[in-house]
Design a protein around this motif. Structure first.
Motif, PDB file in Angstrom:
ATOM      1  N   LEU A  22      43.944  14.945 -58.243  1.00 32.65           N
ATOM      2  CA  LEU A  22      44.244  13.466 -58.447  1.00 32.65           C
ATOM      3  C   LEU A  22      44.788  13.041 -57.030  1.00 32.65           C
ATOM      4  O   LEU A  22      44.619  12.037 -56.623  1.00 32.65           O
ATOM      5  N   ASN A  23      45.902  13.738 -56.314  1.00 33.70           N
ATOM      6  CA  ASN A  23      46.563  13.365 -55.402  1.00 33.70           C
ATOM      7  C   ASN A  23      45.472  13.335 -54.049  1.00 33.70           C
ATOM      8  O   ASN A  23      45.521  12.329 -53.335  1.00 33.70           O
ATOM      9  N   CYS A  24      44.531  14.265 -54.221  1.00 31.33           N
ATOM     10  CA  CYS A  24      43.637  14.364 -53.428  1.00 31.33           C
ATOM     11  C   CYS A  24      42.584  13.413 -53.398  1.00 31.33           C
ATOM     12  O   CYS A  24      42.226  12.789 -52.387  1.00 31.33           O
ATOM     13  N   ILE A  25      42.183  12.932 -54.466  1.00 33.76           N
ATOM     14  CA  ILE A  25      41.335  12.023 -54.877  1.00 33.76           C
ATOM     15  C   ILE A  25      41.914  10.493 -54.389  1.00 33.76           C
ATOM     16  O   ILE A  25      41.172   9.666 -53.646  1.00 33.76           O
ATOM     17  N   ASP A  26      43.223  10.367 -54.585  1.00 32.68           N
ATOM     18  CA  ASP A  26      43.866   9.003 -54.284  1.00 32.68           C
ATOM     19  C   ASP A  26      43.911   9.092 -52.538  1.00 32.68           C
ATOM     20  O   ASP A  26      43.752   8.063 -52.097  1.00 32.68           O
ATOM     21  N   ASN A  45      41.933   6.597 -47.662  1.00 30.87           N
ATOM     22  CA  ASN A  45      41.669   6.963 -46.221  1.00 30.87           C
ATOM     23  C   ASN A  45      40.169   6.728 -45.919  1.00 30.87           C
ATOM     24  O   ASN A  45      39.652   7.366 -44.987  1.00 30.87           O
ATOM     25  N   LYS A  46      39.266   6.318 -47.116  1.00 26.48           N
ATOM     26  CA  LYS A  46      37.933   5.931 -47.029  1.00 26.48           C
ATOM     27  C   LYS A  46      37.261   7.457 -46.694  1.00 26.48           C
ATOM     28  O   LYS A  46      36.094   7.299 -45.886  1.00 26.48           O
ATOM     29  N   LEU A  47      37.675   8.407 -46.861  1.00 27.37           N
ATOM     30  CA  LEU A  47      37.031   9.839 -46.716  1.00 27.37           C
ATOM     31  C   LEU A  47      35.671   9.895 -47.594  1.00 27.37           C
ATOM     32  O   LEU A  47      34.551  10.372 -47.299  1.00 27.37           O
ATOM     33  N   SER A  69      39.393  18.997 -43.513  1.00 25.17           N
ATOM     34  CA  SER A  69      40.666  19.261 -43.025  1.00 25.17           C
ATOM     35  C   SER A  69      41.637  18.319 -42.905  1.00 25.17           C
ATOM     36  O   SER A  69      42.883  18.697 -43.138  1.00 25.17           O
ATOM     37  N   LYS A  70      41.347  17.024 -43.110  1.00 27.91           N
ATOM     38  CA  LYS A  70      42.357  15.832 -43.185  1.00 27.91           C
ATOM     39  C   LYS A  70      43.067  15.974 -44.627  1.00 27.91           C
ATOM     40  O   LYS A  70      44.288  15.542 -44.515  1.00 27.91           O
ATOM     41  N   ILE A  71      42.481  16.473 -45.697  1.00 25.09           N
ATOM     42  CA  ILE A  71      43.041  16.746 -46.847  1.00 25.09           C
ATOM     43  C   ILE A  71      44.019  17.773 -46.876  1.00 25.09           C
ATOM     44  O   ILE A  71      45.237  17.633 -47.317  1.00 25.09           O
TER      45      ILE A  71
END
Length: 242
Positions: A10-14, A19-21, A185-187
């Protein structure tokens, strides 16, 4: 405890959304070359390798499409726990050879058919060698024989697919993969998900999301030795998880 914690996803999805990934992921998809596919479904027989950002994207899609999710999840369990004894099709393929997650299908699926024949066949031989080595490892470590039909299964080069322009060489194919690795890598760099940064297949991602991978793997090896025990375990898992 699952390997991929629900709160982490959930944190990753948010984070990815803010950040428009996901937008950037779709930009990569849109930049891929097109081609003509016969729709035979012969290539849809693997748990293809995917990136974290792709897993999150597919997870969102399944959460929004409960009917598809309910059809796919039991087949994901079957694929993983029967993988050493039976060759199943991709759990996201329906009875009519259509992809149930076509809108969010992974990069590897989108690139299939765009390989040069010599590159594809060379990679296929390498995969077969690795499968045979893995069979020996599992036999020596656990005393379990992976079925030869699974080890030697091959998805042959598709002669029916024709790219709109040219076939892609290895460097071009990897350039698309590199773009997704940057998104991953950003996540990972934010420390919001506590899993190892490594290659995973789409089925493995979902199994880690549903179960502890260590527990799942132990069950997979142990129950695979006895068909009745195996099927009881699989059916119990489906009831618990679904």
């Amino acid at each position: 405890m699952t390997s991929i914690k629900r709160v982490d996803t959930l944190n990753c999805i948010d984070y990815a959304d803010k950040n428009k990934l996901f937008c950037k992921l779709n930009e990569v998809y849109k930049s891929l070359p097109s081609g003509n596919c016969s729709g035979c479904g012969n290539c849809c027989m693997e748990s293809v390798g995917i990136n974290l950002i792709e897993f999150l994207n597919i997870l969102i899609y399944l959460d929004k499409n409960e009917e598809i999710r309910n059809e796919c999840m039991p087949k994901i369990i079957d694929y993983y726990f029967l993988e050493y004894v039976k060759k199943n099709a991709c759990p996201f393929k329906d009875k009519d050879n259509r992809c149930m997650i076509y809108e969010v299908r992974p990069l590897n699926c989108r690139l299939f058919g765009h390989w040069k024949k010599e590159d594809y066949n060379s990679n296929l031989e390498n995969i077969t060698r690795k499968n045979r080595d893995y069979k020996k490892l599992i036999k020596s470590k656990y005393g379990f024989d992976i079925k030869d039909e699974v080890v030697n299964y091959r998805i042959n080069y598709c002669e029916l697919f024709t790219p709109e322009k040219n076939y892609l060489d290895k460097s071009k194919r990897l350039s698309f993969s590199d773009e997704l690795m940057v998104l991953d890598s950003k996540i990972y760099s934010k420390g919001i998900i506590d899993i190892e940064f490594r290659d995973r297949g789409i089925v493995e991602y979902f199994i880690e999301y549903l179960l502890s991978l260590e527990v799942a793997y132990n069950i997979k090896i142990k129950v695979s030795k006895d068909e009745k025990v195996r099927m009881r375990a699989i059916n119990r898992l489906k009831k618990i998880i679904l």
